[in-house]
Motif scaffolding. Sequence first.
Motif, PDB file in Angstrom:
ATOM      1  N   ALA A 111     -57.736  33.193 -12.615  1.00  0.00           N
ATOM      2  CA  ALA A 111     -58.061  34.511 -13.072  1.00  0.00           C
ATOM      3  C   ALA A 111     -58.512  34.870 -14.234  1.00  0.00           C
ATOM      4  CB  ALA A 111     -56.409  35.411 -12.801  1.00  0.00           C
ATOM      5  N   ARG A 112     -58.514  33.883 -15.095  1.00  0.00           N
ATOM      6  CA  ARG A 112     -59.066  34.084 -16.610  1.00  0.00           C
ATOM      7  C   ARG A 112     -58.402  35.126 -17.394  1.00  0.00           C
ATOM      8  NH1 ARG A 112     -61.697  29.632 -16.897  1.00  0.00           N
ATOM      9  NH2 ARG A 112     -62.964  30.198 -18.451  1.00  0.00           N
ATOM     10  N   LYS A 113     -57.045  35.008 -17.092  1.00  0.00           N
ATOM     11  CA  LYS A 113     -56.175  36.061 -17.862  1.00  0.00           C
ATOM     12  C   LYS A 113     -55.069  35.169 -18.471  1.00  0.00           C
ATOM     13  CE  LYS A 113     -56.441  39.755 -14.459  1.00  0.00           C
ATOM     14  NZ  LYS A 113     -55.730  40.381 -13.594  1.00  0.00           N
ATOM     15  N   TYR A 114     -54.867  35.594 -19.679  1.00  0.00           N
ATOM     16  CA  TYR A 114     -53.486  35.273 -20.556  1.00  0.00           C
ATOM     17  C   TYR A 114     -52.764  36.184 -21.079  1.00  0.00           C
ATOM     18  CZ  TYR A 114     -56.408  35.567 -24.783  1.00  0.00           C
ATOM     19  OH  TYR A 114     -57.061  36.443 -25.825  1.00  0.00           O
ATOM     20  N   ALA A 115     -51.533  35.825 -21.501  1.00  0.00           N
ATOM     21  CA  ALA A 115     -50.874  36.659 -21.982  1.00  0.00           C
ATOM     22  C   ALA A 115     -49.960  36.074 -22.993  1.00  0.00           C
ATOM     23  CB  ALA A 115     -49.661  37.405 -21.219  1.00  0.00           C
ATOM     24  N   ARG A 116     -49.735  36.687 -24.218  1.00  0.00           N
ATOM     25  CA  ARG A 116     -49.004  35.902 -25.548  1.00  0.00           C
ATOM     26  C   ARG A 116     -47.717  36.967 -25.651  1.00  0.00           C
ATOM     27  NH1 ARG A 116     -54.355  35.265 -29.107  1.00  0.00           N
ATOM     28  NH2 ARG A 116     -54.809  33.015 -28.798  1.00  0.00           N
ATOM     29  N   ILE A 117     -46.722  36.305 -26.118  1.00  0.00           N
ATOM     30  CA  ILE A 117     -45.420  36.715 -26.209  1.00  0.00           C
ATOM     31  C   ILE A 117     -44.714  35.833 -27.453  1.00  0.00           C
ATOM     32  CG2 ILE A 117     -43.023  37.228 -24.986  1.00  0.00           C
ATOM     33  CD1 ILE A 117     -44.682  36.279 -22.478  1.00  0.00           C
ATOM     34  N   PRO A 118     -44.002  36.596 -28.283  1.00  0.00           N
ATOM     35  CA  PRO A 118     -43.207  36.110 -29.193  1.00  0.00           C
ATOM     36  C   PRO A 118     -42.315  34.846 -28.790  1.00  0.00           C
ATOM     37  CG  PRO A 118     -43.372  38.359 -29.875  1.00  0.00           C
ATOM     38  CD  PRO A 118     -43.826  38.168 -28.445  1.00  0.00           C
ATOM     39  N   SER A 119     -42.240  33.789 -29.251  1.00  0.00           N
ATOM     40  CA  SER A 119     -41.049  32.758 -28.955  1.00  0.00           C
ATOM     41  C   SER A 119     -39.901  33.203 -29.436  1.00  0.00           C
ATOM     42  CB  SER A 119     -41.374  31.231 -29.526  1.00  0.00           C
ATOM     43  OG  SER A 119     -42.684  30.958 -28.945  1.00  0.00           O
ATOM     44  N   LEU A 224     -52.321  19.812 -29.150  1.00  0.00           N
ATOM     45  CA  LEU A 224     -51.603  19.872 -27.596  1.00  0.00           C
ATOM     46  C   LEU A 224     -51.072  21.027 -27.254  1.00  0.00           C
ATOM     47  CD1 LEU A 224     -51.862  18.365 -24.914  1.00  0.00           C
ATOM     48  CD2 LEU A 224     -49.577  17.402 -25.803  1.00  0.00           C
ATOM     49  N   PHE A 225     -50.293  21.808 -28.407  1.00  0.00           N
ATOM     50  CA  PHE A 225     -49.332  22.582 -28.352  1.00  0.00           C
ATOM     51  C   PHE A 225     -50.044  24.121 -28.799  1.00  0.00           C
ATOM     52  CE2 PHE A 225     -46.903  18.836 -28.508  1.00  0.00           C
ATOM     53  CZ  PHE A 225     -46.223  19.087 -27.527  1.00  0.00           C
ATOM     54  N   LEU A 226     -51.283  24.078 -29.026  1.00  0.00           N
ATOM     55  CA  LEU A 226     -52.026  25.132 -29.302  1.00  0.00           C
ATOM     56  C   LEU A 226     -52.874  25.645 -28.225  1.00  0.00           C
ATOM     57  CD1 LEU A 226     -53.129  23.856 -32.736  1.00  0.00           C
ATOM     58  CD2 LEU A 226     -51.107  25.479 -32.466  1.00  0.00           C
ATOM     59  N   PHE A 227     -53.384  27.086 -28.335  1.00  0.00           N
ATOM     60  CA  PHE A 227     -54.129  27.412 -27.202  1.00  0.00           C
ATOM     61  C   PHE A 227     -55.242  28.339 -27.732  1.00  0.00           C
ATOM     62  CE2 PHE A 227     -55.048  31.277 -24.327  1.00  0.00           C
ATOM     63  CZ  PHE A 227     -55.517  30.462 -23.093  1.00  0.00           C
ATOM     64  N   THR A 228     -56.425  27.946 -27.307  1.00  0.00           N
ATOM     65  CA  THR A 228     -57.413  28.572 -27.834  1.00  0.00           C
ATOM     66  C   THR A 228     -58.058  29.258 -26.471  1.00  0.00           C
ATOM     67  OG1 THR A 228     -57.983  27.030 -29.471  1.00  0.00           O
ATOM     68  CG2 THR A 228     -59.792  28.513 -28.812  1.00  0.00           C
ATOM     69  N   PRO A 229     -58.075  30.592 -26.436  1.00  0.00           N
ATOM     70  CA  PRO A 229     -58.685  31.066 -25.117  1.00  0.00           C
ATOM     71  C   PRO A 229     -60.212  30.757 -24.973  1.00  0.00           C
ATOM     72  CG  PRO A 229     -58.390  32.799 -26.791  1.00  0.00           C
ATOM     73  CD  PRO A 229     -57.709  31.765 -27.308  1.00  0.00           C
ATOM     74  N   PRO A 230     -60.398  30.731 -23.891  1.00  0.00           N
ATOM     75  CA  PRO A 230     -62.128  30.422 -23.320  1.00  0.00           C
ATOM     76  C   PRO A 230     -62.791  31.977 -23.455  1.00  0.00           C
ATOM     77  CG  PRO A 230     -60.750  29.603 -21.663  1.00  0.00           C
ATOM     78  CD  PRO A 230     -59.813  30.452 -22.384  1.00  0.00           C
ATOM     79  N   ALA A 231     -63.991  31.762 -23.953  1.00  0.00           N
ATOM     80  CA  ALA A 231     -64.703  32.804 -24.181  1.00  0.00           C
ATOM     81  C   ALA A 231     -64.607  34.000 -23.078  1.00  0.00           C
ATOM     82  CB  ALA A 231     -66.174  32.679 -24.413  1.00  0.00           C
TER      83      ALA A 231
END
Length: 242
Positions: A111-119, A224-231
């Motif tokens: 879906a090319r979607k991502y969500a971010r939430i505080p740990s 490995l535990f970092l996320f860089t969203p695709p363009a």
Amino acid sequence: MRRMLFICLTLSLMWIRGGVAQTDGGIVPDDQDRGDLGALTRMHDYLQQRPAVEFKTSFREASDLPGMGRSGTAHFFIKRPESFRIELSSGKEDYLFISDGTTLTIYRPNARKYARIPSKDSMIGTMYTAIGLLGTQAKLIDFIWTIDYGEQVSTKAIGSQNIGEETCDRFSVQRFEQQWDVWLRKDGAPVPCRIVSRKLDANDRTVQTNEFAWVDTPAFSQDLFLFTPPADAVEVGPSEIE
């Protein structure tokens, strides 16, 4: 996919929870106090002791109800005290979960979607957040706690069987309406080779089978535990990620 996520997280939460009695030689399982639960105690304590855990699992879900059968795979990378990465794939949907201890990211590649939430304050709390967001329902929620219920759990050794290239000891475990057939490595680390879960409930006839491949000495890269969203990926709210 939701059921698969919870089955795998169950093993992860088992590894994260609590401390372990140790000597300089390693774990000291209290088999005399646990009775027939000695094998599960060794598995539980071993997973808790590891500073890093990596495993792959394949799953098959079978049911006599229409549309309930599915299959897929998952790859877990877990590093104390707070980082994890979970890559899940099935014929219906893929998910990526990454937590660096500060932020939990959930990404749907298709879906090319991502969500971010505080740990949360703990890794276990963050994993429970991921489960809650996906509305997860699963049979193995109590598997993590089985050895803590002593007299309420029945365990029976059935024998040994080859699972792939491993020789594994098989056990039947039951607590209330939950039942598991569990195969544990006979030699080396006492980790699962296979788990089959079911409910002793006429309204739930689904049977879930997981087979595992463990990495004995995980080595994780720093990113490995970092996320860089695709363009072309779009950030959405947590309620929109499902």
